[in-house]
Write a protein that holds these residues in place. Structure first.
Motif, PDB file in Angstrom:
ATOM      1  N   VAL A 241      33.917 -12.271  79.309  1.00  0.00           N
ATOM      2  CA  VAL A 241      34.727 -12.894  78.308  1.00  0.00           C
ATOM      3  C   VAL A 241      36.006 -12.246  77.916  1.00  0.00           C
ATOM      4  O   VAL A 241      35.871 -11.008  77.692  1.00  0.00           O
ATOM      5  CB  VAL A 241      34.019 -13.478  77.071  1.00  0.00           C
ATOM      6  N   GLU A 243      39.475 -12.332  75.804  1.00  0.00           N
ATOM      7  CA  GLU A 243      40.266 -13.161  74.851  1.00  0.00           C
ATOM      8  C   GLU A 243      41.650 -13.038  75.008  1.00  0.00           C
ATOM      9  O   GLU A 243      42.426 -11.810  75.021  1.00  0.00           O
ATOM     10  CB  GLU A 243      39.828 -12.490  73.482  1.00  0.00           C
ATOM     11  N   GLN A 346      40.431 -22.647  79.933  1.00  0.00           N
ATOM     12  CA  GLN A 346      39.944 -22.877  78.623  1.00  0.00           C
ATOM     13  C   GLN A 346      38.418 -22.865  78.441  1.00  0.00           C
ATOM     14  O   GLN A 346      37.598 -23.428  79.714  1.00  0.00           O
ATOM     15  CB  GLN A 346      40.702 -24.156  78.184  1.00  0.00           C
ATOM     16  N   ALA A 347      37.906 -23.176  77.313  1.00  0.00           N
ATOM     17  CA  ALA A 347      36.292 -23.049  77.362  1.00  0.00           C
ATOM     18  C   ALA A 347      35.961 -24.350  77.104  1.00  0.00           C
ATOM     19  O   ALA A 347      36.603 -25.172  76.484  1.00  0.00           O
ATOM     20  CB  ALA A 347      35.931 -22.277  75.922  1.00  0.00           C
ATOM     21  N   ARG A 374      39.054 -16.975  77.142  1.00  0.00           N
ATOM     22  CA  ARG A 374      39.281 -17.987  75.835  1.00  0.00           C
ATOM     23  C   ARG A 374      40.602 -18.303  75.165  1.00  0.00           C
ATOM     24  O   ARG A 374      41.352 -17.330  74.973  1.00  0.00           O
ATOM     25  CB  ARG A 374      38.205 -17.847  74.927  1.00  0.00           C
ATOM     26  N   ASP A 378      41.586 -24.146  72.662  1.00  0.00           N
ATOM     27  CA  ASP A 378      40.412 -24.823  73.202  1.00  0.00           C
ATOM     28  C   ASP A 378      39.699 -25.810  72.024  1.00  0.00           C
ATOM     29  O   ASP A 378      39.249 -26.874  72.514  1.00  0.00           O
ATOM     30  CB  ASP A 378      39.410 -23.683  73.611  1.00  0.00           C
TER      31      ASP A 378
END
Length: 716
Positions: A241, A243, A346-347, A374, A378
């Protein structure tokens, strides 16, 4: 849960293994755990079986081999309900490789339905594939389904989690599977398959797949569902992940990780893969930016026709593109075993949906990279999808009252829309649910209330499911931020019976694809931001309008119709939208934004000769009139404040049906004073429905404007 071995088991196992090797083309292929158990249950016991197994486990091998064995034993054809065209195409090819006579019934081949029906009557079809929407289509449901269901030897519900409204991908059409189950022969077997079902969804699917057969006597025991649940861990995937709140940062990151290094010819993300975006406009924008930087990229969305999507799937399969930037339209069913990476721009709204999408990668290779980028937008996009899932009690009551009043004559969707405050897409989705649940029925192209129905609006259930969606959203927001192994987190969200740390994700083994720094990166981020702001949004004029009395749509005369329009931004995009809306809320649009709008008009090259604006309901000073006057000055065109607001109305965002939207504008504005001759540029702030521009523009045309070109800061 496996059945007791019978004296025929060795013979069946040998025959099944030979079929498996024919299917795979591998003379050394063997069954994975539970595959042969499920096949034996279906063939020997004609049982009902649910396989909850990871993507790539081989669920299709179970039903193809079982079909071949059942047909060899005199059973009827297999009926497969499969959710996507891509899945159907792959399955048809695999079935033919095994020597099975496979056909499909869908909206594109209705001319072949009679032929296929005849083949079924002649027992010359081994396997029939249909999409779930066929179960809700009048012609198929009334004519072909009884023929098919009455002869079925094996019913397969692929992606069975779609049956459950507790699941991440509920599809109302799947509820019609109950009609198929009720019409099955006594000896028909049933198989449900999925990789994305937690305990709650499994319980719901179990309840639906154990419905008794039609004509079951009072002493006949209800069917039992045998469930085979394996580990959902995907050992080939390395999860991470990253950010990156701003879309421009994510665009820059994608270029840096997808572009090949000139020295090595290799990119940090190997092979070819998929980048997932939540919206069509984002998919198109990301693909465009990547292509501008020499990366072979193309967008894939549900708005493309099936031929274009098929062609792009094949290009990706042949590695003719580095990356396909896709919405969820490319998901279940797409099979490229050597897909090297999945990146989420995008999540999605749930960890379960995320698991389903990343499952496209690493199916036939030892290693694939999976990265979640992320972003701060989102949640807003996820909120929209959650809010659209279930209709409100008020809207349902409006629909049922309108249908009750219409009686047996019923109403078309368009006629019904004129009576209720719903957009056509949401209205038809609601009607589909009400149809499946027995509150309304469809006859031809008309909807009719079912007067004897005991259906009630289940507010508690809808609220409970919505809260579950919120819980899933919160779990997705926490994914990667709580220090837990990423693969283990996915397994636990899916109630995997044996979740374990994977040892290879970014949490277990350390990050690999973190945000980059340096002058080159900063310059690329600036370029990405410029890209996000450089694509104007074109929108079409209204060509039909609802009649003020009947609500029926009528053609707008050409002499009062406005021209195609243009917007600086689209609602929620990463370009100008956020800034423009903040400035509108503050009461004055900045010089920077006015300059951008002026540049948009100049690049548009429309031959406008004067400028007017739609008066704002935001109070004094009028922010839109101020914007129009300043824009006219930038363009060196005459400013004509001839449009006035007669009365305030509720926001257009609160109106959803065309009739309600048009009625909300009708009579709210007037044109006063002298209208200049020539072609007008009509300025507004935010375009919600398009009716304000259409009606005000129509008044300007009636008062002498030769043409009206609408321009807005943002369009929904």
């Amino acid at each position: 849960m496996s059945t007791t071995m019978t004296e025929t088991a060795p013979a069946l196992e040998d025959e099944a293994l030979a079929r498996l090797r024919a299917l795979t083309g591998d003379p050394r292929a063997t069954f994975r755990e539970h595959q042969l158990d499920a096949i034996r249950d279906l063939v020997e016991d004609r049982a009902r079986v649910l396989c909850v197994q990871r993507t790539g486990w081989g669920k299709s091998a179970v039903y193809f081999v079982a079909t071949a064995l059942l047909r060899a034993r005199g059973a009827g054809p297999t009926l497969i309900v499969s959710p996507l065209l891509a899945l159907m195409r792959n399955q048809l090819q695999a079935a033919e490789a095994m020597g099975l006579r496979a056909h499909t019934v869908n909206s594109t081949n209705q001319a072949e339905w009679a032929t296929i029906e005849g083949l079924i009557e002649q027992d010359a079809v081994d396997l029939l594939l249909i999409g779930p929407e066929r179960l809700n289509a009048d012609r198929f449901r009334e004519r072909l389904l009884p023929v098919v269901a009455g002869r079925t030897g094996l019913l397969v519900i692929d992606e069975a989690h779609c049956v459950s409204d507790w699941g991440h991908d509920f599809r109302p059409d799947y509820r019609r599977i109950g009609d198929v189950l009720a019409g099955l022969p006594q000896q028909a077997a049933v198989l449900g398959t999925t990789a994305t079902a937690n305990d709650r969804v499994v319980a719901d699917v179990t309840e639906q797949l154990t419905a008794p057969r039609a004509g079951a006597g009072p002493d006949e025991a209800a069917p039992v569902l045998r469930t085979y649940r394996g580990s959902l861990a995907r050992r080939s995937l390395r999860l991470e992940v990253v950010e990156l709140a701003h879309p421009a940062e994510r665009l820059a990151w994608l270029v840096e990780h997808l572009r090949a290094d000139p020295a090595t010819g290799e990119a940090p993300l190997p092979g070819s893969g998929i980048v997932y975006a939540l919206t069509v406009s984002d998919a198109e924008q990301v693909a465009g930016f990547l292509a501008e930087h020499g990366i072979a990229a193309a967008a894939y969305t549900g708005q493309q026709d099936s031929e274009a999507r098929i062609a792009l799937e094949e290009r990706l399969r042949r590695d003719e593109v580095k990356v396909v930037v896709a919405t969820s339209a490319l998901g279940m069913g797409y099979d490229k075993p050597d897909l090297g990476f999945i990146v989420h721009y995008q999540a999605p709204g749930s960890v379960v949906a995320y698991y389903q999408q990343v499952g496209r990668a690493g199916r036939g290779v030892d290693h694939a990279e999976v990265v979640l980028l992320r972003g701060r937008e989102d949640r807003r996009i996820q909120d929209f999808f959650i809010s659209q899932a279930f209709p409100t009690a008020e809207r349902v009551a409006e629909v049922r009252a309108a249908l009750d009043e219409a009686g047996e004559a019923g109403l078309t969707s368009r006629e019904l829309q004129s009576r209720v405050n719903l957009g056509l897409t949401r209205l038809e989705a609601m009607l589909k649910i009400l149809d499946v649940e027995g509150a309304v029925r469809r006859a031809g192209g008309r909807w009719i209330a079912v007067p004897e129905s005991d259906w009630r609006y289940d507010a508690d259930r809808y609220a409970h499911v919505t809260e579950l969606r919120r819980e899933e959203q919160r779990a997705m927001a926490a994914f990667g931020s709580d220090g837990r192994c990423l693969m283990r987190t996915l397994q636990e969200q899916l109630d995997d019976p044996d979740p374990q740390d994977c040892g290879r994700c970014a949490v277990c083994a350390g990050p690999r694809h973190q945000p980059l720094e340096g002058d080159a990166h900063v310059a690329l981020v600036r370029e990405a931001q410029q890209h996000l702001r450089s694509r104007p949004v074109d929108f079409d004029p209204k060509r039909m309008a609802p009649d003020a009395t009947s609500g029926a749509l009528r053609k707008i005369p050409q002499d009062v119709r406005v021209e195609p329009g243009r917007a600086l931004a689209r609602r929620g995009d990463a370009g100008w939208d956020d800034q423009a809306r903040r400035e509108l809320g503050a009461g004055r649009v900045s010089d920077e934004t006015v300059d951008a709008l002026a540049a948009l008009v100049r690049d548009w090259r429309v031959p406008v000769q004067w400028v007017a604006a739609v008066p704002s309901r935001r109070g004094e000073p009028d922010v839109v009139q101020d914007l129009g006057e300043r824009l006219a000055a930038r363009l060196e065109l005459p400013w004509a404040p001839v449009v006035v607001r007669r009365e305030d109305r509720p926001p257009q965002a609160a109106q959803h049906g065309a009739a309600q939207q048009a009625a909300n504008v009708r009579g709210a504005f007037a044109v006063e004073g002298t209208v200049p001759p020539g072609r007008a540029l009509l300025v507004d702030d935010v375009r919600q429905s398009g009716w304000t521009l259409a009606m005000v523009g129509g008044q300007l045309r009636r008062r002498g404007a030769d043409a009206v070109f609408p321009v807005v800061l943002s369009t929904s």
